[in-house]
Design a protein around this motif. Structure first.
Motif, PDB file in Angstrom:
ATOM      1  N   LYS A   2       0.841  -1.188   0.000  1.00 50.73           N
ATOM      2  CA  LYS A   2       0.000   0.000   0.000  1.00 50.73           C
ATOM      3  C   LYS A   2       0.878   1.241   0.000  1.00 50.73           C
ATOM      4  N   ASN A   4       0.762   5.238   0.220  1.00 46.89           N
ATOM      5  CA  ASN A   4      -0.026   6.403   0.578  1.00 46.89           C
ATOM      6  C   ASN A   4       0.633   7.628  -0.041  1.00 46.89           C
ATOM      7  N   GLN A   6       0.713  11.618  -1.008  1.00 49.33           N
ATOM      8  CA  GLN A   6       0.183  12.933  -0.664  1.00 49.33           C
ATOM      9  C   GLN A   6       0.903  13.989  -1.489  1.00 49.33           C
ATOM     10  N   LYS A  36       4.409  -0.662   4.766  1.00 44.07           N
ATOM     11  CA  LYS A  36       3.712   0.398   4.020  1.00 44.07           C
ATOM     12  C   LYS A  36       4.727   1.424   3.553  1.00 44.07           C
ATOM     13  N   ASP A  38       4.903   5.746   2.590  1.00 43.43           N
ATOM     14  CA  ASP A  38       4.291   7.065   2.484  1.00 43.43           C
ATOM     15  C   ASP A  38       5.113   7.878   1.500  1.00 43.43           C
TER      16      ASP A  38
END
Length: 100
Positions: A2, A4, A6, A36, A38
């Motif tokens: 996953k 994420n 931004q 994960k 980011d």
């Protein structure tokens, strides 16, 4: 894995997000225990051409890796950051591997 994503101070199009996801998924080949990641995309308001900042934080059990690259395009930053993360993950895997 996953990812994420931004984007700060702008809206990233779906094509860029898909490109990032595809590149980050390749990291699973080097280390399969990634929890994960980011990803932060920033655009600096400067007159320089290299004003795109790509920052990735990768979480693995017991550790995390942070890579920050500044380039002309986000795609170039993704490629440079992923290759850097590949080296770090390979090095970590070698350390964890029991010596025979």
């Amino acid at each position: 894995m996953k990812v994420n994503t931004q984007s700060i101070n702008f809206t990233a199009d779906q094509k860029l997000i898909d490109f990032i996801q595809k590149r980050m998924d390749k990291l699973d080949m080097y280390y399969d225990k990634v929890i994960k990641s980011d990803v932060y995309l920033k655009v600096e308001n400067t007159s320089e051409r290299e004003n795109k900042i790509f920052e990735a934080k990768l979480s693995v059990p017991g550790d995390s890796f942070v890579v920050k690259k500044q380039c002309k395009t986000f795609e170039e930053g993704v490629d440079m950051a992923v290759s850097s993360l590949e080296r770090q993950l390979k090095k970590r895997k070698e350390k964890l591997r029991p010596h025979l």
